[in-house]
Design an enzyme around this catalytic site. Sequence first.
Site, PDB file in Angstrom:
ATOM      1  N   ASN A   1      -3.180   7.629   8.599  1.00 38.17           N
ATOM      2  CA  ASN A   1      -3.547   7.261   7.238  1.00 38.17           C
ATOM      3  C   ASN A   1      -4.949   6.686   7.334  1.00 38.17           C
ATOM      4  O   ASN A   1      -5.250   5.949   8.284  1.00 38.17           O
ATOM      5  CB  ASN A   1      -2.563   6.214   6.690  1.00 38.17           C
ATOM      6  CG  ASN A   1      -2.715   6.041   5.195  1.00 38.17           C
ATOM      7  OD1 ASN A   1      -3.775   5.677   4.720  1.00 38.17           O
ATOM      8  ND2 ASN A   1      -1.656   6.317   4.464  1.00 38.17           N
ATOM      9  N   ASN A   2      -5.784   7.018   6.352  1.00 40.50           N
ATOM     10  CA  ASN A   2      -7.160   6.513   6.422  1.00 40.50           C
ATOM     11  C   ASN A   2      -7.202   4.975   6.517  1.00 40.50           C
ATOM     12  O   ASN A   2      -8.208   4.402   6.913  1.00 40.50           O
ATOM     13  CB  ASN A   2      -8.015   7.053   5.288  1.00 40.50           C
ATOM     14  CG  ASN A   2      -7.335   6.974   3.944  1.00 40.50           C
ATOM     15  OD1 ASN A   2      -6.600   6.028   3.672  1.00 40.50           O
ATOM     16  ND2 ASN A   2      -7.587   7.973   3.102  1.00 40.50           N
TER      17      ASN A   2
ATOM     18  N   ASP B   1     -11.069   9.664   0.789  1.00 42.22           N
ATOM     19  CA  ASP B   1     -10.165  10.806   0.958  1.00 42.22           C
ATOM     20  C   ASP B   1     -10.817  11.926   1.756  1.00 42.22           C
ATOM     21  O   ASP B   1     -10.139  12.645   2.487  1.00 42.22           O
ATOM     22  CB  ASP B   1      -9.697  11.310  -0.420  1.00 42.22           C
ATOM     23  CG  ASP B   1      -8.933  10.221  -1.128  1.00 42.22           C
ATOM     24  OD1 ASP B   1      -7.825   9.905  -0.695  1.00 42.22           O
ATOM     25  OD2 ASP B   1      -9.486   9.640  -2.086  1.00 42.22           O
TER      26      ASP B   1
ATOM     27  N   ASN C   1       1.066  12.319   1.243  1.00 41.25           N
ATOM     28  CA  ASN C   1       1.712  11.083   0.809  1.00 41.25           C
ATOM     29  C   ASN C   1       2.121  11.253  -0.650  1.00 41.25           C
ATOM     30  O   ASN C   1       1.546  12.086  -1.348  1.00 41.25           O
ATOM     31  CB  ASN C   1       0.711   9.913   0.873  1.00 41.25           C
ATOM     32  CG  ASN C   1       0.187   9.680   2.263  1.00 41.25           C
ATOM     33  OD1 ASN C   1       0.915   9.701   3.213  1.00 41.25           O
ATOM     34  ND2 ASN C   1      -1.121   9.450   2.358  1.00 41.25           N
TER      35      ASN C   1
ATOM     36  N   TYR D   1       0.868  -1.188   0.000  1.00 42.96           N
ATOM     37  CA  TYR D   1       0.000   0.000   0.000  1.00 42.96           C
ATOM     38  C   TYR D   1       0.899   1.231   0.000  1.00 42.96           C
ATOM     39  O   TYR D   1       1.989   1.238  -0.560  1.00 42.96           O
ATOM     40  CB  TYR D   1      -0.944  -0.140   1.225  1.00 42.96           C
ATOM     41  CG  TYR D   1      -1.822   1.027   1.539  1.00 42.96           C
ATOM     42  CD1 TYR D   1      -2.764   1.497   0.616  1.00 42.96           C
ATOM     43  CD2 TYR D   1      -1.731   1.679   2.773  1.00 42.96           C
ATOM     44  CE1 TYR D   1      -3.574   2.576   0.930  1.00 42.96           C
ATOM     45  CE2 TYR D   1      -2.548   2.749   3.088  1.00 42.96           C
ATOM     46  CZ  TYR D   1      -3.465   3.198   2.164  1.00 42.96           C
ATOM     47  OH  TYR D   1      -4.258   4.260   2.467  1.00 42.96           O
TER      48      TYR D   1
ATOM     49  N   THR E   1      -9.366  17.983  -1.628  1.00 44.11           N
ATOM     50  CA  THR E   1     -10.330  16.967  -1.184  1.00 44.11           C
ATOM     51  C   THR E   1     -10.140  16.619   0.291  1.00 44.11           C
ATOM     52  O   THR E   1     -11.082  16.684   1.088  1.00 44.11           O
ATOM     53  CB  THR E   1     -10.124  15.670  -2.001  1.00 44.11           C
ATOM     54  OG1 THR E   1     -10.106  16.002  -3.375  1.00 44.11           O
ATOM     55  CG2 THR E   1     -11.212  14.665  -1.730  1.00 44.11           C
ATOM     56  N   ALA E   2      -8.912  16.224   0.638  1.00 44.17           N
ATOM     57  CA  ALA E   2      -8.671  15.754   2.005  1.00 44.17           C
ATOM     58  C   ALA E   2      -8.746  16.930   2.987  1.00 44.17           C
ATOM     59  O   ALA E   2      -9.398  16.841   4.030  1.00 44.17           O
ATOM     60  CB  ALA E   2      -7.313  15.064   2.084  1.00 44.17           C
TER      61      ALA E   2
ATOM     62  N   LYS F   1      -6.129  -0.649  -1.918  1.00 38.53           N
ATOM     63  CA  LYS F   1      -7.102  -0.322  -0.857  1.00 38.53           C
ATOM     64  C   LYS F   1      -7.871  -1.584  -0.454  1.00 38.53           C
ATOM     65  O   LYS F   1      -8.147  -1.811   0.723  1.00 38.53           O
ATOM     66  CB  LYS F   1      -8.065   0.769  -1.338  1.00 38.53           C
ATOM     67  CG  LYS F   1      -7.431   2.149  -1.456  1.00 38.53           C
ATOM     68  CD  LYS F   1      -7.413   2.881  -0.130  1.00 38.53           C
ATOM     69  CE  LYS F   1      -6.559   4.135  -0.198  1.00 38.53           C
ATOM     70  NZ  LYS F   1      -6.514   4.900   1.056  1.00 38.53           N
TER      71      LYS F   1
HETATM   72  N1  LIG Z   1      -2.980  10.526   5.295  1.00 36.29           N
HETATM   73  C1  LIG Z   1      -4.051  10.193   4.630  1.00 36.29           C
HETATM   74  O1  LIG Z   1      -4.809   9.301   5.005  1.00 36.29           O
HETATM   75  C2  LIG Z   1      -4.365  10.903   3.381  1.00 36.29           C
HETATM   76  C3  LIG Z   1      -3.469  11.761   2.817  1.00 36.29           C
HETATM   77  N2  LIG Z   1      -3.791  12.417   1.684  1.00 36.29           N
HETATM   78  C4  LIG Z   1      -2.739  13.218   1.081  1.00 36.29           C
HETATM   79  O2  LIG Z   1      -3.109  14.571   1.059  1.00 36.29           O
HETATM   80  C5  LIG Z   1      -2.553  15.172  -0.095  1.00 36.29           C
HETATM   81  C6  LIG Z   1      -3.638  15.892  -0.841  1.00 36.29           C
HETATM   82  O3  LIG Z   1      -4.570  14.937  -1.344  1.00 36.29           O
HETATM   83  P1  LIG Z   1      -5.954  15.408  -1.935  1.00 36.29           P
HETATM   84  O4  LIG Z   1      -6.632  16.319  -0.994  1.00 36.29           O
HETATM   85  O5  LIG Z   1      -6.640  14.195  -2.407  1.00 36.29           O
HETATM   86  O6  LIG Z   1      -5.420  16.244  -3.207  1.00 36.29           O
HETATM   87  P2  LIG Z   1      -6.047  17.553  -3.795  1.00 36.29           P
HETATM   88  O7  LIG Z   1      -5.374  17.804  -5.090  1.00 36.29           O
HETATM   89  O8  LIG Z   1      -7.522  17.474  -3.766  1.00 36.29           O
HETATM   90  O9  LIG Z   1      -5.597  18.696  -2.753  1.00 36.29           O
HETATM   91  C7  LIG Z   1      -4.325  19.258  -2.673  1.00 36.29           C
HETATM   92  C8  LIG Z   1      -4.505  20.742  -2.428  1.00 36.29           C
HETATM   93  O10 LIG Z   1      -3.241  21.314  -2.109  1.00 36.29           O
HETATM   94  C9  LIG Z   1      -3.107  22.519  -2.832  1.00 36.29           C
HETATM   95  N3  LIG Z   1      -1.697  22.840  -2.991  1.00 36.29           N
HETATM   96  C10 LIG Z   1      -0.806  22.340  -3.878  1.00 36.29           C
HETATM   97  N4  LIG Z   1       0.390  22.932  -3.726  1.00 36.29           N
HETATM   98  C11 LIG Z   1       0.249  23.805  -2.703  1.00 36.29           C
HETATM   99  C12 LIG Z   1       1.133  24.729  -2.085  1.00 36.29           C
HETATM  100  N5  LIG Z   1       2.402  24.863  -2.512  1.00 36.29           N
HETATM  101  N6  LIG Z   1       0.663  25.478  -1.077  1.00 36.29           N
HETATM  102  C13 LIG Z   1      -0.606  25.350  -0.643  1.00 36.29           C
HETATM  103  N7  LIG Z   1      -1.495  24.510  -1.219  1.00 36.29           N
HETATM  104  C14 LIG Z   1      -1.063  23.749  -2.230  1.00 36.29           C
HETATM  105  C15 LIG Z   1      -3.813  22.238  -4.151  1.00 36.29           C
HETATM  106  O11 LIG Z   1      -4.154  23.442  -4.824  1.00 36.29           O
HETATM  107  C16 LIG Z   1      -5.029  21.459  -3.675  1.00 36.29           C
HETATM  108  O12 LIG Z   1      -6.100  22.312  -3.333  1.00 36.29           O
HETATM  109  C17 LIG Z   1      -1.905  14.049  -0.903  1.00 36.29           C
HETATM  110  O13 LIG Z   1      -0.527  14.030  -0.671  1.00 36.29           O
HETATM  111  C18 LIG Z   1      -2.535  12.816  -0.352  1.00 36.29           C
HETATM  112  O14 LIG Z   1      -1.673  11.700  -0.430  1.00 36.29           O
HETATM  113  C19 LIG Z   1      -5.012  12.304   1.089  1.00 36.29           C
HETATM  114  C20 LIG Z   1      -5.944  11.460   1.594  1.00 36.29           C
HETATM  115  C21 LIG Z   1      -5.664  10.649   2.749  1.00 36.29           C
HETATM  116  C1  LIG Z   2      -4.071   7.585   1.925  1.00 37.13           C
HETATM  117  C2  LIG Z   2      -4.837   8.113   0.824  1.00 37.13           C
HETATM  118  O1  LIG Z   2      -5.973   7.761   0.621  1.00 37.13           O
HETATM  119  C3  LIG Z   2      -4.234   9.108  -0.029  1.00 37.13           C
HETATM  120  O2  LIG Z   2      -3.116   9.530   0.239  1.00 37.13           O
HETATM  121  O3  LIG Z   2      -4.891   9.497  -1.021  1.00 37.13           O
HETATM  122 MG   LIG Z   3      -6.652   8.363  -1.301  1.00 44.45          MG
END
Ligand SMILES: NC(=O)C1=CN([C@@H]2O[C@H](COP(=O)(O)OP(=O)(O)OC[C@H]3O[C@@H](n4cnc5c(N)ncnc54)[C@H](O)[C@@H]3O)[C@@H](O)[C@H]2O)C=CC1
Ligand SMILES: CC(=O)C(=O)O
Ligand SMILES: [Mg+2]
Length: 552
Positions: free
Chosen positions: A452-453, A259, A408, A91, A294-295, A164
């Site tokens: 992490n989710n 997410d 991530n 994963y 999104t997140a 997943k």
């Molecule tokens: N730990 C966890 O369980 C999870 C972690 N994530 C991580 O969160 C991150 C974002 O994922 P999503 O929300 O799905 O992506 P997304 O693309 O929907 O959101 C990312 C946001 O960050 C903004 N962004 C990009 N560069 C930036 C900067 N330099 N300064 C400020 N904002 C900036 C983008 O404009 C966007 O609005 C990814 O790395 C993902 O792996 C996402 C889901 C679960």
């Molecule tokens: C962990 C997860 O769902 C993500 O980084 O998008």
């Molecule tokens: Mg995800």
Amino acid sequence: MSARPTALTDPLRNRGTAFTLEQRARLGLTGRLPAAVETLEEQAARSYAQLRRYDTDLEKYVFLDSLHDRNETLYYKVIGDHLSELLPVVYDPTVGEAIKKWSTDYRRSRAVYLSIDRPQDIRASFESLDLSPDDVDLLVVSDAQEILGIGDWGVNGTDISIGKLAVYTAAAGIDPKRVIAVNLDVGTDNELLLNDPTYLGNRHARITGERYDQLIDAYLTTAAELFPNALLHFEDFGPGNARRILEQYREKFRIFNDDMQGTGAIVMSCVISGLKVTKQTFAEQRLLVYGAGTAGTGMADQISAAMVRSGLTTEQARSRVWLIDRHGLVTDDMSGLPDYQQAYARPAAEVADWTRTTDGRLDLVTTIRQVKPTILIGTSTDHNAFTPAVIDAMCAGVDRPIILPLSNPTERIEAMPVDIVPQSKGRALVATGIPVPPVPYDGVDHVIGQANNALLYPGLGLGTIVSGATHVTDGMLLAAAEAVAGQVDPTPLGASLLPDVENLRASSATVALAVARAAAADGVATHAHDDLVQAVQDAMWQPVYPSDIDPT
Ligand SMILES: NC(=O)C1=CN([C@@H]2O[C@H](COP(=O)(O)OP(=O)(O)OC[C@H]3O[C@@H](n4cnc5c(N)ncnc54)[C@H](O)[C@@H]3O)[C@@H](O)[C@H]2O)C=CC1
Ligand SMILES: CC(=O)C(=O)O
Ligand SMILES: [Mg+2]
């Protein structure tokens, strides 16, 4: 010519050298296997020893992937026996590396592919699986627009759905026979893929608008009709689509956006634990989200809802949330703000005197100095954005800041705990999306929970399946978050905010129980159980060879 040895080629039935002589005879496998008859434990020991010979996690991923395609029971036995070591291999973060090379290294695939160019094939694609309505508990679908933090990977993103699902089974015992991985191939805007001769997906830009919406609608309608009891999990959609689809269909179908909802809930677990340390309530928090996609906005929604439960009005709760995106602090005078950021846009007048960067932005350090957040979350993919100056500013504002760099994979994280913990003199309460080792500081090991989710969604899914919930309610998400947090004592210095991944199976069962109870309380459960604890245990598939075999 003898019958084809299908039991050896079907990963769900295959036992390889563990088939007894009698089973080999019944299945037409006589002479097709070496003489030794092994136990699952012996097979697992050999597979693990083979795995250990590989140097890189990506090589290990490929090895495990082929084991998965050969013998699912053995695959889950090996993973289950070494969960904290192998979860990062099958994963996050290794799956991100595998996705980048997916077309080039294509071997075979267990997913269902639905192409925007052939919407008429959706039903036939599912029917080809030859599964009855009662045969399926769960589908994971991705259109791969925002894979982890690595962006748009088109059909290569198929492995996020498979990964997943592997976590669902390894962590919560979701039956691997009863799940389907789906890729929605709507094209890709990734030029690298469009110009790669080995790319296996639709070779055109992403289709948006009406045709995209029709594909989503057709997917949901067909999947829900063919598999009416299944949970429909959405993964790694782009920010606009993720929220829009969830809001539009949440009441109609049994859907879950990992997410937004899964990540929001695991962050809630971190904050619940953090507040046990700071002895504060949600109503006292000031939340700064860096990366409002999104997140990030999913978390803002769940934490502000918790503030409302803690006594604030919706307006008051929103006034305690700040979002920073690419153009700096999100304010209401910005043009073209996406709808999911608008609710949290700060009044321009409020920030009129704040110092701006030379290109006119209100940056992270300035915002922290002004706001004194109690919680800082990173979901930006902006590697190393949480600089020493950011950590200093957080610590200047509050005594024990909660700092969660969640992006991530590893190369996207906003800061590594090894840099945060000493900089904060051991005061920061830290969790990350990737697994990281404890950080020793001043004689104490600071254990870093993996926010992490994956720590939450398997149990949430199991609870949904066991209760037969018709919807995933906010009450079920909150119950999951509280159940995760309830498994740790975060108060000793250096203690983790979250349970250890090694105990994920027990943790998932606890989460499932809480979720099933919440489903009943919210009136969405359709299955009643005299003994819910036992029902959860009974529902968990185990990686063992049953005493009987399916002779077909
Ligand atoms: N730990 C966890 O369980 C999870 C972690 N994530 C991580 O969160 C991150 C974002 O994922 P999503 O929300 O799905 O992506 P997304 O693309 O929907 O959101 C990312 C946001 O960050 C903004 N962004 C990009 N560069 C930036 C900067 N330099 N300064 C400020 N904002 C900036 C983008 O404009 C966007 O609005 C990814 O790395 C993902 O792996 C996402 C889901 C679960
Ligand atoms: C962990 C997860 O769902 C993500 O980084 O998008
Ligand atoms: Mg995800």
